[in-house]
Scaffold this motif. Structure first.
Motif, short mmCIF file in Angstrom:
data_model
loop_
_atom_site.label_atom_id
_atom_site.label_comp_id
_atom_site.label_asym_id
_atom_site.label_seq_id
_atom_site.Cartn_x
_atom_site.Cartn_y
_atom_site.Cartn_z
N ASP A 16 0.82 -1.21 0.00
CA ASP A 16 0.00 0.00 0.00
C ASP A 16 0.85 1.26 0.00
O ASP A 16 1.80 1.38 0.76
CB ASP A 16 -0.94 0.03 1.21
CG ASP A 16 -2.01 -1.05 1.10
OD1 ASP A 16 -2.36 -1.44 -0.03
OD2 ASP A 16 -2.49 -1.50 2.16
N ALA A 17 0.47 2.19 -0.86
CA ALA A 17 1.17 3.47 -0.98
C ALA A 17 0.76 4.38 0.17
O ALA A 17 -0.32 4.25 0.75
CB ALA A 17 0.82 4.14 -2.31
N GLN A 36 6.02 1.48 -6.02
CA GLN A 36 7.17 0.80 -6.59
C GLN A 36 7.70 -0.26 -5.64
O GLN A 36 8.75 -0.84 -5.89
CB GLN A 36 8.25 1.81 -6.93
CG GLN A 36 7.85 2.73 -8.07
CD GLN A 36 8.88 3.79 -8.29
OE1 GLN A 36 8.74 4.90 -7.80
NE2 GLN A 36 9.93 3.46 -9.00
N MET A 37 7.00 -0.47 -4.54
CA MET A 37 7.39 -1.51 -3.59
C MET A 37 6.31 -2.58 -3.64
O MET A 37 5.13 -2.28 -3.68
CB MET A 37 7.51 -0.93 -2.18
CG MET A 37 8.00 -1.95 -1.17
SD MET A 37 8.19 -1.27 0.49
CE MET A 37 9.60 -0.23 0.27
N TYR A 66 10.93 -1.95 -7.58
CA TYR A 66 11.07 -2.21 -9.01
C TYR A 66 10.87 -0.93 -9.81
O TYR A 66 10.40 0.08 -9.29
CB TYR A 66 10.10 -3.31 -9.47
CG TYR A 66 8.64 -2.96 -9.35
CD1 TYR A 66 7.94 -2.46 -10.43
CD2 TYR A 66 7.95 -3.15 -8.16
CE1 TYR A 66 6.60 -2.15 -10.33
CE2 TYR A 66 6.62 -2.85 -8.05
CZ TYR A 66 5.95 -2.35 -9.14
OH TYR A 66 4.62 -2.03 -9.04
N SER A 67 11.28 -0.98 -11.07
CA SER A 67 11.21 0.18 -11.96
C SER A 67 9.79 0.72 -12.05
O SER A 67 8.82 -0.04 -12.08
CB SER A 67 11.69 -0.19 -13.36
OG SER A 67 13.02 -0.62 -13.31
N ILE A 89 13.60 -5.59 -11.37
CA ILE A 89 13.71 -5.46 -9.91
C ILE A 89 15.00 -4.72 -9.60
O ILE A 89 16.08 -5.10 -10.06
CB ILE A 89 13.68 -6.84 -9.22
CG1 ILE A 89 12.33 -7.51 -9.48
CG2 ILE A 89 13.95 -6.70 -7.73
CD1 ILE A 89 12.23 -8.94 -8.99
N LEU A 90 14.88 -3.66 -8.81
CA LEU A 90 16.03 -2.82 -8.47
C LEU A 90 16.71 -3.26 -7.19
O LEU A 90 17.93 -3.15 -7.04
CB LEU A 90 15.59 -1.36 -8.35
CG LEU A 90 14.88 -0.79 -9.58
CD1 LEU A 90 14.34 0.60 -9.26
CD2 LEU A 90 15.82 -0.78 -10.77
#
Length: 95
Positions: A16-17, A36-37, A66-67, A89-90
């Motif tokens: 959740d953002a 992005q998580m 991730y991007s 995936i960063l």
């Protein structure tokens, strides 16, 4: 329903953002960025992709970053999922 991604694909569910800023301002849905998580739900088996052997280094249950514009979003049985390539995936987030 069980999702089984192919090759180097990874199925993730967004974490959740944040809905408020650090100063306490509540953000409307249109002002919130795409998260992005995410938490990994399922991973492919890897294999030869574009002539190179790809080994899967993430596992279900990992939390990742991730991007921003990576993957394809799907809604299955009321849940939103994104399928991304492992190369998008960063980082793996560790507690």
């Amino acid at each position: 329903m069980k999702l089984n991604p192919l090759f180097d694909r990874v199925v993730v569910r967004h974490v959740d953002a944040e809905t408020t800023t650090a100063s306490g301002i509540v953000l409307p849905g249109s002002a919130q960025e795409k998260p992005q998580m995410a938490k990994i739900i399922a991973v492919g088996k890897g294999g030869v992709i574009d002539g190179k052997e790809v080994e899967i280094v993430v596992k279900p249950g990992d939390t990742i970053l991730y991007s921003k514009y990576a993957g394809s979003e799907f809604k299955i049985e009321g849940e939103k999922y994104t399928i991304i390539r492992q190369s998008d995936i960063l980082a793996i987030v560790e507690d």
